[in-house]
Design an enzyme around this catalytic site. Structure first.
Site, mmCIF file in Angstrom:
data_model
loop_
_atom_site.group_PDB
_atom_site.id
_atom_site.type_symbol
_atom_site.label_atom_id
_atom_site.label_comp_id
_atom_site.label_asym_id
_atom_site.label_seq_id
_atom_site.Cartn_x
_atom_site.Cartn_y
_atom_site.Cartn_z
ATOM 1 N N GLU A 1 0.845 -1.198 0.000
ATOM 2 C CA GLU A 1 0.000 0.000 0.000
ATOM 3 C C GLU A 1 0.878 1.245 0.000
ATOM 4 O O GLU A 1 2.044 1.192 0.378
ATOM 5 C CB GLU A 1 -0.907 0.014 1.232
ATOM 6 C CG GLU A 1 -1.916 -1.119 1.294
ATOM 7 C CD GLU A 1 -2.906 -1.094 0.141
ATOM 8 O OE1 GLU A 1 -3.220 0.015 -0.348
ATOM 9 O OE2 GLU A 1 -3.342 -2.165 -0.285
ATOM 10 N N TYR B 1 4.121 -4.176 -8.956
ATOM 11 C CA TYR B 1 2.849 -4.835 -9.287
ATOM 12 C C TYR B 1 2.932 -5.560 -10.630
ATOM 13 O O TYR B 1 2.142 -6.453 -10.912
ATOM 14 C CB TYR B 1 1.718 -3.810 -9.333
ATOM 15 C CG TYR B 1 1.205 -3.376 -7.969
ATOM 16 C CD1 TYR B 1 1.908 -2.452 -7.189
ATOM 17 C CD2 TYR B 1 0.010 -3.884 -7.467
ATOM 18 C CE1 TYR B 1 1.437 -2.057 -5.951
ATOM 19 C CE2 TYR B 1 -0.476 -3.485 -6.225
ATOM 20 C CZ TYR B 1 0.239 -2.568 -5.479
ATOM 21 O OH TYR B 1 -0.241 -2.191 -4.251
#
Ligand SMILES: *[C@@H]1O[C@H](CO)[C@@H](O)[C@H](O)[C@H]1NC(C)=O
Ligand SMILES: *[C@@H]1O[C@H](CO)[C@@H](O)[C@H](O)[C@H]1NC(C)=O
Ligand SMILES: *[C@@H]1O[C@H](CO)[C@@H](O)[C@H](O)[C@H]1NC(C)=O
Length: 342
Positions: A122, A153
């Site tokens: 996050e 990611y």
């Protein structure tokens, strides 16, 4: 392609050099074992990586030699059995579970050499309870490129292709949004852009939620996708870009860190940045006036690359073993909050 240029002589040379290096390597081990058998480094036996908690408590199957079986990473044993704490080379702590409280956090390292890794995907905006983690973690594992263990990611990996496939298009712009907050920059950008352009909105925050497997099928039908990040931070480039846009085969319109940051990861001509334009009106007219040949140019990268997603936590944890031997063993983060917030 470039690899076809290798001649036989070069290959033979490489093989000879390879054999030579292998021999030296074996000799080194022979000498080590022969001279000082008591000092065989611990790292020559499989590393044990203990996951203190599964992210979001979503347990995955760790049976067998999972890193070798799934990712061809040898000598890496992942376990979620806290009973193995005393023999773990690495213990991994995922921040979301640390946020719940520190009562279950181990009091001290079982052995001085044990490494503690802090994991977080996050952004700082959505990370709470960072204060007080001082001199506890040896290594950090995040989406930030300057992490000890960098876990993006997604990425583009080399892959040559003779044709560029672009999915058929039925719409202009789509956006999938689960959490809509008026105060977020992405909500304001969307609102401003919607005055000049029609966009189709999907996801939990809209009237058209999407099932997990429908997402790519939906976004791929649109020419453009709003890859708007929930908060703006260096390197914080998520599956909104990699999966929802690039993998789907649609052009990302990004809102996030500056263009130069994106260009570290993807070609300059593969995306549109909101900040490329003086106003949302200009962005809207650029999108509306684009012709087919210009549009195709956004997909040039597909001739040489393909998207690789990182979406299985086991793969991320297995990469700890590939980095282990090169990471500084004496490192300790004096203050985690300072590192992550700056
Ligand atoms: C876990 O994986 C192993 C080996 O691949 C398999 O035999 C086993 O059935 C799996 N267990 C579960 C609960 O899926
Ligand atoms: C949206 O428009 C308002 C009013 O014109 C402007 O102040 C604001 O900066 C814009 N925000 C974004 C993110 O485009
Ligand atoms: C398509 O758009 C590009 C960029 O605006 C322009 O240079 C080109 O001439 C256009 N091609 C056609 C066939 O209209």
């Amino acid at each position: 392609s470039r690899s076809a240029g290798f001649g036989t002589t070069k290959v033979t040379g490489l093989v000879t050099a390879g054999l030579f290096v292998t021999t030296l390597w074996n000799l080194k081990f022979f000498i080590c074992y022969f001279e000082m058998p008591a000092k065989v480094p611990r790292s020559t036996i499989p590393l044990t990586v203990l996951l203190w908690d599964w992210p979001s408590h979503r347990t995955l199957n760790l049976s067998g030699d999972i890193c070798a079986d799934l990712y061809s990473i040898q000598g890496c044993q992942l376990t979620d059995d806290r009973g193995l704490f005393d023999q773990a080379d690495v213990v991994v702590f995922h921040h979301q579970e640390l946020q719940q409280g520190r009562t279950n956090f181990p009091k001290k390292r079982s052995v001085p050499l044990q490494k503690w890794v802090w994991v977080n995907l996050e952004s700082p905006t959505h990370t709470r309870a960072l204060a007080g983690w001082k001199n506890i973690f040896n290594w950090v594992m995040t989406y930030r490129q300057d992490s000890d263990i960098f876990i993006p990611y997604g990425k583009l990996m080399l892959h040559s292709s003779t044709s560029v496939d672009i999915p058929d298009k039925t719409g202009l712009v789509s956006w999938v949004i689960s959490n809509y907050h008026h105060s977020q920059k992405r909500a304001q950008a969307y609102k401003n852009l919607s005055r000049h352009l029609h966009m189709d909105i999907f996801g939990k925050a809209s009237k058209r939620p999407l099932c997990e497997t429908c997402l790519l099928a939906t976004t791929s039908q649109y020419k453009f996708y709003l890859a708007f990040e929930n908060s703006i931070h260096q390197d914080y480039i998520t599956e909104k870009l990699w999966r929802n846009a690039l993998l789907a085969g649609t052009v990302p319109v990004v809102l996030g860190p500056p263009r130069a940051n994106y260009e570290k990861f993807i070609p300059a001509d593969s995306f549109i940045h909101v900040e490329d334009f003086g106003s949302m009106q200009e962005l809207a007219s650029f999108i509306k006036s684009m012709n087919a040949s210009h549009y195709r140019q956004f997909f040039e990268w597909k001739k040489t690359h393909k998207v690789k997603l990182y979406d299985d936590w086991r793969e991320r944890f297995c990469t700890i073993c590939t980095r282990y031997h090169t990471l500084p063993k004496e490192k300790l983060y004096p203050d985690l909050e300072t590192w992550f917030r700056t």
